[in-house]
Design a protein around this motif. Structure first.
Motif, PDB file in Angstrom:
ATOM      1  N   LEU A 184       1.004  -1.017  -0.035  1.00  0.00           N
ATOM      2  CA  LEU A 184       0.001  -0.049  -0.110  1.00  0.00           C
ATOM      3  C   LEU A 184       0.668   1.360   0.039  1.00  0.00           C
ATOM      4  O   LEU A 184       0.772   2.231  -0.939  1.00  0.00           O
ATOM      5  N   ARG A 185       1.825   1.212   0.974  1.00  0.00           N
ATOM      6  CA  ARG A 185       2.629   2.731   1.153  1.00  0.00           C
ATOM      7  C   ARG A 185       3.454   2.847   0.149  1.00  0.00           C
ATOM      8  O   ARG A 185       3.813   3.791  -0.208  1.00  0.00           O
ATOM      9  N   THR A 186       4.026   1.708  -0.579  1.00  0.00           N
ATOM     10  CA  THR A 186       5.030   2.229  -1.592  1.00  0.00           C
ATOM     11  C   THR A 186       4.400   2.539  -3.027  1.00  0.00           C
ATOM     12  O   THR A 186       4.995   3.005  -3.812  1.00  0.00           O
ATOM     13  N   ARG A 187       2.914   2.415  -3.011  1.00  0.00           N
ATOM     14  CA  ARG A 187       2.269   2.864  -4.229  1.00  0.00           C
ATOM     15  C   ARG A 187       1.664   4.134  -4.070  1.00  0.00           C
ATOM     16  O   ARG A 187       1.044   4.896  -5.035  1.00  0.00           O
ATOM     17  N   LEU A 188       1.882   4.637  -2.857  1.00  0.00           N
ATOM     18  CA  LEU A 188       1.329   6.069  -2.482  1.00  0.00           C
ATOM     19  C   LEU A 188       2.556   6.909  -2.246  1.00  0.00           C
ATOM     20  O   LEU A 188       3.513   6.422  -1.638  1.00  0.00           O
ATOM     21  N   THR A 189       2.460   8.195  -2.413  1.00  0.00           N
ATOM     22  CA  THR A 189       3.501   9.022  -2.060  1.00  0.00           C
ATOM     23  C   THR A 189       2.970  10.307  -1.415  1.00  0.00           C
ATOM     24  O   THR A 189       2.056  10.827  -1.877  1.00  0.00           O
ATOM     25  N   ILE A 190       3.979  10.764  -0.570  1.00  0.00           N
ATOM     26  CA  ILE A 190       3.486  11.958   0.334  1.00  0.00           C
ATOM     27  C   ILE A 190       4.641  12.683   0.395  1.00  0.00           C
ATOM     28  O   ILE A 190       5.857  12.433   0.242  1.00  0.00           O
ATOM     29  N   ILE A 191       4.364  14.201   0.241  1.00  0.00           N
ATOM     30  CA  ILE A 191       5.643  15.326   0.481  1.00  0.00           C
ATOM     31  C   ILE A 191       5.031  15.840   1.920  1.00  0.00           C
ATOM     32  O   ILE A 191       4.119  16.274   2.100  1.00  0.00           O
ATOM     33  N   PRO A 192       5.710  15.385   3.026  1.00  0.00           N
ATOM     34  CA  PRO A 192       5.081  15.538   4.399  1.00  0.00           C
ATOM     35  C   PRO A 192       5.292  16.905   4.887  1.00  0.00           C
ATOM     36  O   PRO A 192       6.182  17.754   4.374  1.00  0.00           O
ATOM     37  N   GLN A 193       4.690  17.172   5.782  1.00  0.00           N
ATOM     38  CA  GLN A 193       4.613  18.541   6.559  1.00  0.00           C
ATOM     39  C   GLN A 193       6.199  18.800   7.401  1.00  0.00           C
ATOM     40  O   GLN A 193       6.630  19.788   7.127  1.00  0.00           O
ATOM     41  N   ASP A 194       6.618  17.716   7.883  1.00  0.00           N
ATOM     42  CA  ASP A 194       7.878  17.865   8.486  1.00  0.00           C
ATOM     43  C   ASP A 194       8.931  17.347   7.687  1.00  0.00           C
ATOM     44  O   ASP A 194       8.919  15.960   7.427  1.00  0.00           O
ATOM     45  N   PRO A 195       9.777  18.007   7.133  1.00  0.00           N
ATOM     46  CA  PRO A 195      10.873  17.330   6.304  1.00  0.00           C
ATOM     47  C   PRO A 195      12.032  16.666   6.987  1.00  0.00           C
ATOM     48  O   PRO A 195      12.751  17.061   7.755  1.00  0.00           O
ATOM     49  N   VAL A 196      11.742  15.277   7.122  1.00  0.00           N
ATOM     50  CA  VAL A 196      12.524  14.573   8.053  1.00  0.00           C
ATOM     51  C   VAL A 196      13.781  13.786   7.300  1.00  0.00           C
ATOM     52  O   VAL A 196      13.484  13.216   6.096  1.00  0.00           O
ATOM     53  N   LEU A 197      15.181  14.005   7.573  1.00  0.00           N
ATOM     54  CA  LEU A 197      16.168  13.370   6.908  1.00  0.00           C
ATOM     55  C   LEU A 197      17.067  12.475   7.937  1.00  0.00           C
ATOM     56  O   LEU A 197      16.886  12.501   8.949  1.00  0.00           O
ATOM     57  N   PHE A 198      17.521  11.574   7.326  1.00  0.00           N
ATOM     58  CA  PHE A 198      18.325  10.702   8.168  1.00  0.00           C
ATOM     59  C   PHE A 198      19.879  10.823   7.983  1.00  0.00           C
ATOM     60  O   PHE A 198      20.367  11.309   6.913  1.00  0.00           O
ATOM     61  N   SER A 199      20.655  10.450   9.073  1.00  0.00           N
ATOM     62  CA  SER A 199      22.093  10.610   8.871  1.00  0.00           C
ATOM     63  C   SER A 199      22.537   9.746   7.754  1.00  0.00           C
ATOM     64  O   SER A 199      22.256   8.700   7.742  1.00  0.00           O
ATOM     65  N   GLY A 200      23.537  10.065   7.041  1.00  0.00           N
ATOM     66  CA  GLY A 200      24.148   9.156   5.813  1.00  0.00           C
ATOM     67  C   GLY A 200      24.089   9.912   4.697  1.00  0.00           C
ATOM     68  O   GLY A 200      24.355  11.284   4.586  1.00  0.00           O
ATOM     69  N   THR A 201      24.312   9.561   3.510  1.00  0.00           N
ATOM     70  CA  THR A 201      24.512  10.507   2.454  1.00  0.00           C
ATOM     71  C   THR A 201      23.257  10.851   1.747  1.00  0.00           C
ATOM     72  O   THR A 201      22.182  10.212   2.046  1.00  0.00           O
ATOM     73  N   LEU A 202      23.541  11.917   0.885  1.00  0.00           N
ATOM     74  CA  LEU A 202      21.975  12.516   0.288  1.00  0.00           C
ATOM     75  C   LEU A 202      21.566  11.281  -0.581  1.00  0.00           C
ATOM     76  O   LEU A 202      20.247  11.254  -0.428  1.00  0.00           O
ATOM     77  N   ARG A 203      22.285  10.452  -1.229  1.00  0.00           N
ATOM     78  CA  ARG A 203      21.796   9.551  -2.039  1.00  0.00           C
ATOM     79  C   ARG A 203      21.082   8.630  -1.283  1.00  0.00           C
ATOM     80  O   ARG A 203      19.754   8.172  -1.723  1.00  0.00           O
ATOM     81  N   MET A 204      21.555   8.270  -0.138  1.00  0.00           N
ATOM     82  CA  MET A 204      20.800   7.290   0.730  1.00  0.00           C
ATOM     83  C   MET A 204      19.147   7.652   1.139  1.00  0.00           C
ATOM     84  O   MET A 204      18.210   7.378   1.159  1.00  0.00           O
ATOM     85  N   ASN A 205      19.226   9.058   1.412  1.00  0.00           N
ATOM     86  CA  ASN A 205      18.200   9.896   1.814  1.00  0.00           C
ATOM     87  C   ASN A 205      17.168   9.907   0.557  1.00  0.00           C
ATOM     88  O   ASN A 205      15.937   9.857   0.790  1.00  0.00           O
TER      89      ASN A 205
END
Length: 1495
Positions: A1313-1334
């Motif tokens: 379900l979730r892989t077939r929907l896309t959201i651009i969320p209110q809180d832009p959350v990123l994770f430590s790692g490379t830009l590519r990984m994010n």
């Protein structure tokens, strides 16, 4: 004084050995009248000055005269009278009228001296007791109790002498002295009993109720009797936090932390001085080679900053150039060397030197006493062999054995108690220091160490220090025990002991090698790395679920976990080798010693005395030989691996908090801000600029959160700060607004009204007393921002720094906030306000506008002057003024406070043990038990063989001992010893593999389930509690449980073996063992009930420490801005104290148990010795030796068994806690294949956040066709974000359903379900790692595709300009990117996915107008084939939507095209009017021209 003088003084013989060389021995009367009188009185006179000194002090508070005190003084007064009476009787006998005229001899001097001595002593004692009464906090006196005890024991001898003399003669020769002595003895006995009770003053009674230890008498303190009531409580019912007693002042976090900080500053200063000297020398060396330039500057920077040497970042995906790796390594190594070192251990030693010395003295006495038992055993064996020795000697040895054992137990438990309390204090000091460091660390240094690493410092590392400190004295005690054992063995076996010594010396290099290999195995690196990712996952769990990224992160964590397990396996194998070597050590040492002893001389025959005394000494030797290498390995691992880490993390870094900003250059990771400006008091200043221009950086600089490379900042007055992302505490709404300030009702109500929080309070179930969840989980984005603004408004600060607070609220709410709070007529109108904003509609009302461009001030001036100047700002206004609308957040209706569940189970279920054994593997478990069983059989066989060997001394008495017999004895003895070592090695290897299996399975189950539990679980569970499962509980599963399990099996089999041997040697012993076993069982059950609950309370009260720490780190800038560091420090101290209550009582519960078990064990020793004395004619010396040496052993073994049972049960709780989280109900997961068109249908859809809460959406029914563009609007709490959460099944339906392309989403797999929907969320959350990984965590897209989406999201230029491009490291939470840049990255993520349904939730809330228009243009073009649902922020952007859905209180109130709704003049019309929209068509045309309308 000579014997002759003493005889004259006493009038009788002082000493004659004939007194003891008879069946009924006695001491000479002269010894009883001198030595036994002077000893107790001398002790009193030595201690008296300390008590009397209190009376000499001025202003000693007078206390109430208690009945106990009066009784004590009356008894001493009566004793004084008996002393005077004694003197009077003597004078009467010598000089009175009744004196016999014919008698020439007078009474000896002793009859005059002793009454006078006693009379003076009793007067002294009256003063001493008054001194004790006046001493602050004293409830009794140890020295006075010991005096009475010594006096009574000494008087027992004259007591029986006088009685025996009277019985022998048939009359009493000296009736007056006889009567006076027995009266005195009775009074002394009463005084001893009275001194055993505590005299608690009335004013201290309340304190004693809160902490009974304060009111405990000496006997109660040494036997831990004051803990009885807690044990009884724990046995009757499960303990809860309120049952725990208060800590004494010395154990409180505040006291410990203050002392530690003071000493730390001194040691750190010394370490810095050492480093400066070292750096200067290095500089001189480099200068001599022509390489000295700039070194000192770099050094000073390093001293000023606390950059961690142990920076652990998530592994980058893709190839890295080897050269870069080498350069980084080299740089890291240089940094590592250039920090102050070796200050943490000296700080700990200085802070806790008192406890260290006390425990060292107790340990020394215990060690010396442990060598007394083998010597008494030797005397007992010789007593049974030599029938000419008097029977009373045997009884004396039996009494000596129990006395030595009792004293050893008492001193040992005092030593343990101090050591464990010391460990607790060290752990507390480190935790408090880490927290304090977190509050003052510079922003640069903060980026170097993640929250996960620091949580590890507070949990695993502080715990390791605790463990090592517990046994720190063994570093000198083990060598001392080894030396003493060798010395006593030399006395027994002569030079043969050198053979054993040689074996030990040969083992030193093996130990060194193993320790060195262990040093290279560093496990904490991977633990830190794993905890860092777990921490980020929990913080961004909603994003992970929305993007269905759980598998990617799960694989990352599992990858690191596998590396961690590889290291654990290496360490376990090294430990196995170490265990093998040192389990063989005692056997090899005893074999070598005995073999050489009988081989060097045919005269040397091993008899029972030599053999069993030596075996007892070898048993003593077994512990230091086995423990010392383990301790050294643990110390090495701690010191090498963590001390440096702690050193750097605790090196305090000063923040320069200096609104005047003069030619300042601020250096950030990505932004270099060069600014000069001055802001006058009371002005409202707006700061504007495009994304990444440095607006937030300027605010950070004013707060002193950035490193200033030159210039200065001066902020006059107090500061209030509202961050761009609102920071909310896990507390009530009122507490969040008050933020530590006192409540003034009128000001509070005015603030609520100004911040538009009135309507929200009506919705919240508890009004302003509603408990807000962690990170404000039960508030919408707009509500959080308004609470954050209300906090600032209520604080009445002088300067307000507002970092775009109006972007997260509705248009009309934004307008209200500006007018009522920030603007010229707002409640802050007389304050200095600096407002970062994207909203041009507010700009005409501000006093001054600062325009930032690429980190520099481009223009400064009033709105009109900047407009008239026709510069860049003027063009910006002309273009965007019409397009400005207020932002509006998708909001979720309130969730009530957290549900805290604490299960007080009666006891750990047996199924939990089976679960662990199953995780280990039944093969490993069974083989492990079997191997240890065989090892134990070999151990028993070796001892029985030795017992038989000693009988050879009698069989071959005065005969030549045959060589074949000698060789057989030695061979079998040695073989059995080696067999033990081999089986221990096999057992340890099996356990190592099994426990690593269990660790892998339990961790993967936990991780697998945690990533798949419903979002509701994270809404209601503090993240600290989940982190605790991954940190402390997994640490316990990895390291503590295998050790406890192995120790328990060894102790259990050891007890069985010991009981078997004792029953074999002396069957009568069974009669004693059975009742003893019953007592042991009940003591254990009593203890385990309380101990287990205390451990559980410890776990539960530890979680808030981590939660509070995480909360503090995320809100650091806010806490610093308000200057509330001290308040947060105090709160941290309070929650650590709550945890310490259970930890301290758990330590005491262990001592309570140990002292009782050891006393029972000491009775076993006593009875075994007593039986040996009684039946000495029928027992041979070998059996006596075996029986008593095993009895000496059974005490320790049974004690360890109970302790290990408790420890295993306590530690297995970790498996229970981990299992608890693996059994939480998962999200539903069925089939695949869909969607194609992207049609949406809601059928009477109702939803609530939790079963017990009200509905959030009330029967939503609508149809949305394929590729339709739908705008969703509504005020705070209308249910907009809830609607989008339902599409992703973050929350499940209460009633009704959602169909996508005709398929009910409740029947679909969540991941699908979730892989077939896309959201651009209110809180832009990123994770430590490379830009590519994010952007692409699964690595499914090519670099070309990623560069294309970066171009579409207007980030190509920025990323292209970075040195490392796509492999550029993003710091934790994306802190090295601006919020706008983070939002653009979220857009790039959505572009990559290309799904049929797109949800925009505040997608452009944090970007400027120009970037917004570019984003809108991209969305319109790239998502033309999609069904798009947009939660509106700028109303203009949804005016060309196919239809607009207006929500109110969870219902659809309007749903039609924008023009139709506008003409209806309903809800939509009023919102459009607030946003400054007059006609839909005109605005739509303008918007189209701007390319920013289509969604």
């Amino acid at each position: 004084m000579t014997a002759e003088a003493l005889e004259k003084y006493c009038g009788s013989i002082f000493w004659n050995s004939s007194f003891l060389q008879r069946e009924d021995p006695d001491l000479p009367v002269c010894v009883e009248q001198t030595v036994l009188v002077w000893a107790p009185l001398g002790f009193l006179w030595l201690c008296a000055p300390w008590h009397i000194a209190v009376l000499c002090r001025k202003a000693t508070p007078t206390k109430h005269l208690s009945k106990l005190y009066l009784c004590k003084q009356i008894v001493v007064g009566l004793l004084f009278l008996t002393a005077i009476a004694g003197l009077a009787v003597t004078l009467g006998e010598d000089y009175g009228p009744t004196r016999d005229a014919t008698a020439t001899e007078k009474n000896p001097w002793v009859f005059y001296a002793n009454p006078i001595l006693f009379a003076v002593s009793w007067i002294l004692l009256v003063l001493c007791q008054e001194g004790v009464r006046r001493r602050e906090g004293a409830v009794d006196s140890t020295t006075l109790f010991l005096f009475w005890l010594i006096l009574v024991v000494c008087d027992v001898f004259p007591f029986q002498t006088l009685l025996r003399e009277a019985l022998r003669m048939g009359e009493i020769p000296d009736l007056p002295h006889f009567c006076l002595f027995y009266i005195s003895f009775g009074l002394e006995l009463i005084a001893l009993i009275l001194s055993a009770f505590a005299d608690v003053p009335r004013e201290a009674e309340d304190l004693v109720k809160k902490n009974p230890e304060v009111g405990a008498a000496f006997l109660s303190r040494i036997t831990f009797n004051w803990f009885n009531s807690m044990v009884l409580n724990g046995f009757k019912r499960p303990l809860v936090q309120k049952d725990l007693w208060e800590l004494s002042e010395a154990e409180s976090t505040l006291q410990i932390s203050q002392r530690f900080q003071q000493n730390m500053q001194t040691e750190l200063k010394a370490a810095r001085t050492r480093l400066q000297t070292k750096m200067r020398k290095r500089g001189e060396e480099k200068a001599s080679k022509g390489q000295g330039e700039g070194l000192q500057n770099g050094h000073q920077n390093r001293l000023g900053k606390g950059v961690s040497q142990d920076v652990l970042m998530m592994e980058e995906k893709g190839d890295k150039k080897e050269k870069k790796k080498e350069e980084k390594k080299k740089k890291k190594k240089e940094e590592k060397e250039d920090y102050p070192k070796s200050w943490l251990i000296p700080t700990i030693a200085t802070t806790f030197k008192g406890v260290l010395w006390e425990s060292a003295i107790f340990k020394l006495i215990t060690d010396l006493l442990s060598f007394a038992s083998p010597q008494i055993l030797k005397l007992m064996i010789s007593f049974t062999m030599d029938k000419s020795i008097y029977t009373w000697t045997g009884y004396m040895y039996a009494v000596l054995l129990i006395l030595v054992a009792i004293f050893q137990s008492l001193f040992l438990q005092q030593y343990f108690q101090r050591c464990f309390v010391l460990g607790m204090k060290v752990k507390t000091a480190i935790m408090a220091a880490v927290y304090k460091k977190a509050l003052v660390v510079s922003n640069d240094a903060r980026k170097e160490s993640t929250v996960g690493e620091t949580v590890n410092l507070m949990s695993a590392d502080a715990h390791r220090f605790n463990d090592v400190v517990n046994f720190i004295h063994l570093l000198w005690s083990c060598p001392l025990q080894i030396a003493l054992a060798i010395a006593f063995l030399w006395i027994e076996l002569g030079p043969a002991v050198l053979a054993g010594l040689a074996v030990m010396v040969l083992m030193v290099p093996i130990n060194g090698l193993l320790a060195n290999m262990s040093k290279n195995v560093q496990n904490m690196r991977y633990k830190d790395k794993r905890m860092k990712i777990v921490n980020e996952m929990l913080n961004g769990i909603k994003i992970l679920k929305l993007y269905a990224w759980e598998p990617s992160f799960q694989n990352q964590v599992m990858g690191i976990r596998e590396q961690e397990l590889v290291v654990m396996r290496k360490f376990a194998y090294l430990s196995s080798v170490s265990t093998f070597v040192f389990s063989c050590a005692p056997a090899l040492v005893s074999l070598a010693t005995f073999a050489v002893f009988v081989a060097v001389d045919s005269e040397n025959v091993l008899d029972a005395g030599k053999a069993f005394t030596s075996i007892s000494l070898f048993n003593i030797l077994r512990f230091p030989l086995a423990f010392l290498p383990m301790l050294i390995a643990a110390m090495v691992q701690i010191c090498i691996e963590r001390c440096g880490f702690c050193n750097h993390h605790l090196c305090f870094v000063k923040r320069v908090v200096c609104v005047r900003v003069c030619a300042c250059v601020f250096v950030c990771v990505c932004v270099c801000v060069s600014v000069s400006l001055e802001i006058k008091p009371g002005k409202l200043v707006a700061v504007v600029g495009v994304v990444g221009s440095g607006k937030s950086s300027l605010i950070s600089a004013m707060l002193g959160e950035m490193h200033s490379s030159k210039g200065f900042i001066n902020v006059q007055g107090s500061v209030a700060f509202v961050p761009q992302q609102a920071w909310i505490q896990n507390a009530t709404l009122r507490d969040n607004i008050l933020f530590g300030y006192p409540l003034e009702d009128s000001r509070f109500q005015a603030t609520l009204e100004a911040c538009a929080l009135g309507p929200d309070l009506e919705l919240l179930p508890g009004g302003d007393q509603t408990e807000i969840g962690e990170k404000g989980i039960n508030l919408s984005g707009g509500q959080k921002q308004r609470v954050s603004l209300a906090r600032a408004a209520y604080s009445q600060a002088d300067v307000y720094l507002l970092d775009d607070p109006l972007s997260a609220v509705d248009s009309h709410v934004g307008k209200h906030l500006f007018e009522e709070v920030v603007g010229p007529k707002g409640i802050l109108k007389d304050k200095t306000r600096i407002l970062v904003t994207h909203g041009v509609s507010f700009l005409p009302y501000v006093d001054e506008i600062i325009v930032l461009k690429e980190g520099c001030v481009s223009e400064v001036g009033s709105y009109q002057s900047l407009k008239d100047s026709k510069g860049a700002f003027s063009e910006f206004l002309d273009t965007y003024a019409k397009d400005e609308g207020k932002k509006h957040t998708g909001e979720c209706v309130c969730i009530t406070g957290f549900v805290f569940v604490f299960l007080n189970l009666p006891q750990v279920k047996f199924s939990v043990y089976l679960q662990y054994l199953r995780a280990m593997g039944w093969g490993y478990s069974t083989m492990f038990f079997l191997v240890y069983f065989i090892q134990n059989v070999a151990f028993i066989g070796q001892n029985l063989w030795l017992s038989d060997w000693t009988n050879d001394a009698e069989d071959y008495y005065n005969k030549t001992y045959p060589n074949w017999k000698r060789d057989t004895r030695i061979g079998v003895f040695g073989a059995l010893g080696v067999v033990q070592g081999v089986f221990v090695f096999m057992g340890t290897l099996l356990l190592a593999n099994g426990s690593i299996n269990a660790s892998r399975i339990l961790h993967s189950r936990l991780l697998n389930n945690i990533l798949r539990v419903p979002m509701m679980f994270f809404d209601t569970t503090p993240s600290g509690r989940v982190v605790n499962r991954f940190a402390k509980d997994i640490f316990t599963v990895d390291e503590a449980i295998p050790q406890s399990f192995r120790s328990w099996i060894m102790c259990f089999l050891g007890v069985l073996g010991t009981l078997f041997v004792i029953c074999l040697a002396t069957p009568i012993f069974t009669a004693i063992i059975i009742p003893l076993a019953v007592v042991y069982y009940f003591v254990q059950r009593f203890y385990v009930a309380s101990s287990r609950q205390l451990r559980r309370l410890d776990s539960v009260s530890r979680s808030p420490i981590y939660s509070h720490f995480g909360e503090t780190v995320s809100g650091l800038s806010v806490i610093r801005a308000y200057g509330h560091q001290d308040r947060f420090l105090k709160h941290n101290e309070k929650i650590i104290d709550e945890n310490l209550k259970s930890v301290y009582l758990w330590i005491i519960s262990n001592r309570w148990l140990a002292i009782r078990l050891e006393f029972l064990g000491n009775l076993v020793v006593f009875f075994s010795a007593l039986l040996a004395v009684i039946a000495r004619d029928s027992l041979d010396s070998g059996l006596v030796g075996l029986s008593i040496s095993y009895a000496l052993n059974v005490t320790q073994t049974l004690n360890w068994l109970v302790r290990m049972t408790s420890e295993l049960e306590t530690n297995i709780v970790a498996v229970e806690r981990v299992s608890e989280y693996t059994e939480i109900e998962n999200e539903i997961r069925p089939p695949e294949k869909w969607p194609e068109a992207g049609r949406l249908r809601f059928e009477n859809f109702k939803v609530r956040y939790r079963p017990e809460l009200d509905l959030v959406l009330h029967g939503i029914t609508c149809d949305i066709d394929s590729t339709e563009k739908i705008g969703i609007v509504g005020r705070t709490g209308a249910g907009k974000s809830s609607l989008t959460n339902c599409l992703f099944r973050i929350i499940e339906a209460a009633e009704g359903r959602i169909l996508i392309d005709g398929t009910d989403i409740a029947t679909l797999g969540l991941h699908d379900l979730r892989t077939r929907l896309t959201i651009i969320p209110q809180d832009p959350v990123l994770f430590s790692g490379t830009l590519r990984m994010n952007l692409d965590p699964f690595e499914t897209f090519s670099d070309e595709e990623i560069w294309r989406v970066l171009e579409l999201s207007h980030l190509k230029e920025y990323v292209g300009g970075l040195q490392e491009g796509l492999t550029h490291e993003v710091s934790e939470g994306g802190e090295n990117l601006s919020i706008g840049q983070r939002q653009l990255l979220c857009l790039a993520r959505a572009l990559l996915r290309k799904s049929r349904i797109l949800i925009l939730d505040e997608a452009t809330a944090a970007v400027d107008l120009e970037t917004d228009s570019l984003i809108q243009k991209t969305i319109r073009r790239e998502f033309s084939y999609c069904t798009v649902l947009t939660i509106a922020h700028r109303l203009h952007s949804i005016l060309d939507s196919s239809r607009v859905m207006v929500l109110d209180a969870g219902k659809i109130v309007e749903f039609d095209s924008p023009s139709t709704l506008f003409n209806k003049q309903g809800h939509f019309y009023s919102m459009a009017r607030d946003a400054g929209i007059t006609t839909v068509d005109n605005t739509a045309l303008d918007s189209t021209a701007l390319d920013s309308t289509a969604l």
